[in-house]
Design an enzyme around this catalytic site. Structure first.
Site, PDB file in Angstrom:
ATOM      1  N   LYS A  13       0.834  -1.219   0.000  1.00  0.00           N
ATOM      2  CA  LYS A  13       0.000   0.000   0.000  1.00  0.00           C
ATOM      3  C   LYS A  13       0.863   1.261   0.000  1.00  0.00           C
ATOM      4  CE  LYS A  13      -2.232  -0.683   3.885  1.00  0.00           C
ATOM      5  NZ  LYS A  13      -1.664  -1.969   4.300  1.00  0.00           N
ATOM      6  N   ARG A  88      -9.224   1.708   9.502  1.00  0.00           N
ATOM      7  CA  ARG A  88      -8.824   0.328   9.759  1.00  0.00           C
ATOM      8  C   ARG A  88      -9.856  -0.407  10.603  1.00  0.00           C
ATOM      9  NH1 ARG A  88      -2.897   1.172   9.237  1.00  0.00           N
ATOM     10  NH2 ARG A  88      -1.776  -0.790   9.429  1.00  0.00           N
ATOM     11  N   ARG A 122      11.819  -5.976   4.837  1.00  0.00           N
ATOM     12  CA  ARG A 122      11.642  -4.550   4.529  1.00  0.00           C
ATOM     13  C   ARG A 122      12.699  -3.684   5.216  1.00  0.00           C
ATOM     14  NH1 ARG A 122       5.725  -2.133   4.841  1.00  0.00           N
ATOM     15  NH2 ARG A 122       5.798  -2.576   7.059  1.00  0.00           N
ATOM     16  N   ARG A 153      11.822  -1.597  10.789  1.00  0.00           N
ATOM     17  CA  ARG A 153      10.813  -1.140  11.753  1.00  0.00           C
ATOM     18  C   ARG A 153      10.684  -2.149  12.890  1.00  0.00           C
ATOM     19  NH1 ARG A 153       5.527   0.395   8.239  1.00  0.00           N
ATOM     20  NH2 ARG A 153       4.563  -0.596  10.052  1.00  0.00           N
ATOM     21  N   ARG A 164      -0.067  -8.490  13.416  1.00  0.00           N
ATOM     22  CA  ARG A 164      -0.654  -7.414  12.599  1.00  0.00           C
ATOM     23  C   ARG A 164      -1.573  -8.000  11.526  1.00  0.00           C
ATOM     24  NH1 ARG A 164       4.537  -4.635  10.638  1.00  0.00           N
ATOM     25  NH2 ARG A 164       3.139  -3.408   9.335  1.00  0.00           N
TER      26      ARG A 164
END
Ligand code: AMP
Length: 209
Positions: A13, A88, A122, A153, A164
């Site tokens: 996204k 969300r 990532r 992160r 998540r």
């Protein structure tokens, strides 16, 4: 154009949102980026959000809704915006309906097995916010665009990522039906080349104009 991107963590996204927002000249409003900025600046909001984010849980609705409402009221969002990571929950979606309306919701679909691989590899630039997968990088420490430091992160660790994804399925996935009923939802396949996915999104948006 008032857009929103929905999809599980790791669907791409953020990557696509940066490109689409630039293409249409609208602000990219990422609640995750806004929260990370608040944490970096040590604000009360950041301090409140930190523990939720690190646990892979959602930050409470009232905090997020207030933050987005303020952001959308700024002049640069008057003619459109791209929401990435908001709403969300159903409560957030209903609150958004009270202060603005959306033109399109893009649902980015990626199979579960790809999500973990994508997120766990990532790297994010501390300076410009660009994101990469480690397989694209020659140097895992330095941003190829701006030379800034790359980092992982805290919430991209595997057990947090699984949490998540579970939270996404429970709280966010029901929004797909919510927006389908409103006639706003468009599905895009999120696996494949980054450029191809961007073009697929543009095609959907141009079709709806
Ligand atoms: P993201 O960068 O979109 O993956 O968001 C990172 C984290 O920020 C999420 O796992 C949540 O803890 C928090 N967050 C971001 N957006 C929201 C939202 N709309 N509602 C609640 N929590 C959020």
């Amino acid at each position: 154009m008032r857009l929103m991107f929905v999809g599980p963590p790791g669907a791409g996204k953020g990557t696509q949102a940066v490109r689409i927002a630039a293409r249409y000249g609208i602000p990219h409003i990422s609640t995750g980026d806004m929260l990370r900025e608040e944490i970096k600046n040590g604000t009360p909001l950041g301090q409140q959000a930190k523990a939720y984010i690190e646990a892979g849980e959602l930050v409470p609705d009232d905090v997020i809704i207030g933050m987005v409402k303020e952001r959308i009221s700024r002049p640069d969002a008057r003619d459109g915006f791209l929401l990435d990571g908001f709403p969300r929950t159903r409560e957030q979606a209903e609150a958004l309906d009270k202060f603005t309306s959306l033109d399109v919701v893009i649902n980015i679909n990626v199979p579960d097995d790809k999500l973990i691989h994508r997120i766990c590899g990532r790297r994010v630039c501390r300076q410009c916010g660009a994101t990469y997968h480690e397989s694209m990088l020659e140097n895992l420490k330095q941003c190829p665009k701006c030379g800034g430091e790359l980092y992982v992160r805290d919430d991209d660790k595997e057990e947090i990522v699984r949490q998540r994804i579970a939270v996404y399925k429970e709280k966010t996935q029901p929004l797909i039906e919510y927006y389908t009923k409103k006639g706003l939802l468009e599905d895009v396949v999120g696996s494949g080349g980054i450029d191809d996915i961007t073009e697929a999104i543009v095609a959907v948006l141009e079709n709806r104009k």
